[in-house]
Design a protein around this motif. Structure first.
Motif, PDB file in Angstrom:
ATOM      1  N   ILE A  79       1.005  -0.963  -0.047  1.00  5.53           N
ATOM      2  CA  ILE A  79       0.237  -0.047  -0.014  1.00  5.53           C
ATOM      3  C   ILE A  79       0.987   1.337  -0.069  1.00  5.53           C
ATOM      4  O   ILE A  79       1.733   1.491   0.986  1.00  5.53           O
ATOM      5  N   ASP A  80       0.957   1.983  -0.933  1.00 10.09           N
ATOM      6  CA  ASP A  80       1.742   3.114  -1.160  1.00 10.09           C
ATOM      7  C   ASP A  80       1.358   4.316  -0.512  1.00 10.09           C
ATOM      8  O   ASP A  80       0.377   4.436   0.318  1.00 10.09           O
ATOM      9  N   GLN A 128       8.095   0.509  -0.252  1.00  4.78           N
ATOM     10  CA  GLN A 128       8.107   1.847  -0.724  1.00  4.78           C
ATOM     11  C   GLN A 128       9.203   2.607   0.459  1.00  4.78           C
ATOM     12  O   GLN A 128       8.855   2.592   1.538  1.00  4.78           O
ATOM     13  N   GLY A 129      10.027   3.275  -0.682  1.00  6.40           N
ATOM     14  CA  GLY A 129      11.106   4.200   0.265  1.00  6.40           C
ATOM     15  C   GLY A 129      10.353   5.339   0.734  1.00  6.40           C
ATOM     16  O   GLY A 129       9.407   5.813   0.231  1.00  6.40           O
ATOM     17  N   PRO A 130      11.226   6.236   1.651  1.00  6.70           N
ATOM     18  CA  PRO A 130      10.776   7.358   1.796  1.00  6.70           C
ATOM     19  C   PRO A 130      10.447   8.470   1.177  1.00  6.70           C
ATOM     20  O   PRO A 130       9.628   9.214   1.027  1.00  6.70           O
ATOM     21  N   ILE A 134       9.686   2.426  -5.248  1.00 12.21           N
ATOM     22  CA  ILE A 134       9.042   1.188  -5.107  1.00 12.21           C
ATOM     23  C   ILE A 134      10.420   0.392  -5.204  1.00 12.21           C
ATOM     24  O   ILE A 134      11.049   0.499  -6.130  1.00 12.21           O
ATOM     25  N   TRP A 135      10.676  -0.536  -4.308  1.00 11.77           N
ATOM     26  CA  TRP A 135      11.704  -1.356  -4.340  1.00 11.77           C
ATOM     27  C   TRP A 135      11.271  -2.926  -4.411  1.00 11.77           C
ATOM     28  O   TRP A 135      10.175  -3.221  -3.725  1.00 11.77           O
ATOM     29  N   LEU A 168      11.390  -6.896   2.301  1.00 12.24           N
ATOM     30  CA  LEU A 168      12.087  -5.478   2.294  1.00 12.24           C
ATOM     31  C   LEU A 168      11.337  -4.687   3.297  1.00 12.24           C
ATOM     32  O   LEU A 168       9.891  -4.843   3.450  1.00 12.24           O
ATOM     33  N   SER A 169      12.044  -3.582   3.810  1.00 16.16           N
ATOM     34  CA  SER A 169      11.135  -2.361   4.570  1.00 16.16           C
ATOM     35  C   SER A 169      12.042  -1.471   4.821  1.00 16.16           C
ATOM     36  O   SER A 169      13.344  -1.423   4.773  1.00 16.16           O
ATOM     37  N   PRO A 170      11.502  -0.258   4.597  1.00 17.16           N
ATOM     38  CA  PRO A 170      12.026   0.944   4.850  1.00 17.16           C
ATOM     39  C   PRO A 170      12.763   1.045   6.211  1.00 17.16           C
ATOM     40  O   PRO A 170      12.095   0.644   7.429  1.00 17.16           O
ATOM     41  N   GLY A 171      13.976   1.804   6.594  1.00 16.91           N
ATOM     42  CA  GLY A 171      14.453   2.012   7.795  1.00 16.91           C
ATOM     43  C   GLY A 171      14.346   3.536   8.141  1.00 16.91           C
ATOM     44  O   GLY A 171      14.150   4.235   7.318  1.00 16.91           O
TER      45      GLY A 171
END
Length: 344
Positions: A79-80, A128-130, A134-135, A168-171
């Protein structure tokens, strides 16, 4: 809903209420209920071998199925930032965005084209990155991919061959973090540098699965399927592992999530590929004190177990909805389950 297929519920005093729901997949294939993604109104579940996405409301009512292209293998769900649903079509080698009716509005080809030919990286996990990009993981090619604004994909090679990156997950540092199932490592890629760093887990052959950010502190948390441990990694790549007191030696770990009180929930299930006693699949709730603990055996940290109604389910993914309830998938029993907290 047929009378003999009503939701299954497990309840005990002062404990969460766990209710299972049937996605009613259409078609001959079963045993492939994978990812879960949540908006403020809906819960989406991917059925990879069924080529479908199931859409539920937050009461657990199945609303509809979105049919994906035949043989496309929908897996990862995202979900973006604009509340739009993206799906990785692992077998087809593409990532698509769906409208509210399940129609494909954007299609990104993730094929890797090289001198030796064309290769489907098998896009598996997505995030999704900050910055909104999308990765995705190239499960088959040991790569990490990024969808550019012009809607084409670029790929970054891992140093570890056959690493099998899956999640994957944004940090909190703006990087993208992930797990390497066969590489037994945590990966990190800085979007501005395009270089992948890999951090081996202290436990060999740990098979890390899920990875999520800490609610407030500068850490990422991950689960180790075969290591039967939880790991915490800081932004410099230092890892602390915590051994979990599982009920049986043939229990292994699925994914993990934090609830709104910052307690950590972990999926635990029977590994049906190994000999051993039958037993329950369950969720392990670890008190939020783990977030600052340095004891590898979690001395003084409270843990509670919560049995899942079904067994031998291969618990796969778990996430927290905006109201604080938890949702998880059971891959082999083809169920979506909801954990209603404070139900007792």
């Amino acid at each position: 809903m047929p009378a003999d297929n009503l939701p299954v519920t497990a309840e005990s005093p002062c404990s969460p209420l766990i209710t299972e729901y049937d996605p009613y997949w259409q078609g001959p294939n079963t045993g492939s209920t994978h990812e879960v993604a949540i908006t403020k109104d809906f819960v989406f579940v991917s059925g990879q071998l069924m080529d479908q996405i199931a859409k539920f409301d937050h009461a657990g009512q199945l609303l509809t199925h979105f049919n994906m292209p035949a043989g496309s293998g929908p897996h990862g769900l995202l979900i973006d930032h604009e509340d739009q649903l993206w799906v990785s079509l692992e077998f087809a080698g593409s990532i698509v965005r769906l409208d509210e009716n399940g129609g494909i509005t954007d299609h990104i080809d993730t094929t890797i084209r090289a001198s030796g030919g064309q290769f489907n990286p098998a896009p598996h996990g997505i995030c999704q990155g900050p910055d909104g990009s999308i990765w995705f993981t190239g499960k088959r090619t040991s790569t990490i991919g990024r969808v550019m604004p012009e809607q084409y994909a670029v790929h970054f090679q891992l140093n570890t061959l056959a690493a099998l990156p899956i999640f994957l997950s944004p940090g909190p540092d703006g990087s993208i973090w992930g797990t390497e199932l066969l590489g037994s490592a945590i990966l990190r890629i800085n979007p501005n540098q395009g270089r992948v760093l890999e951090y081996k887990t202290p436990t060999p052959n740990s098979r890390p699965i899920g990875i999520i950010p800490d609610p407030l502190l500068p850490y990422m948390w991950f689960s180790e399927e075969a290591g039967r441990k939880i790991g915490r990694i800081n932004m410099e790549g230092r890892i602390q592992e915590f051994t979990l007191p599982l009920l049986q030696p043939n229990h292994i770990l699925g994914s993990l999530t934090f609830d709104l009180e910052m307690n950590l929930w972990v999926q635990v299930y029977i590994d049906t590929t190994l000999p051993g006693l039958p037993g329950p699949d369950y969720l392990l709730c670890i008190d939020k004190a783990i977030r600052t603990s340095t004891d590898p055996y979690l001395f003084g940290v409270a843990l509670t177990t919560h049995k899942v109604p079904s067994s031998r389910g291969m618990l796969h993914r778990i996430k927290t909805d905006p109201a604080g309830n938890l949702w998880f998938t059971e891959m082999m029993t083809d169920k979506l389950a909801k954990v209603t907290l404070n139900a007792g």
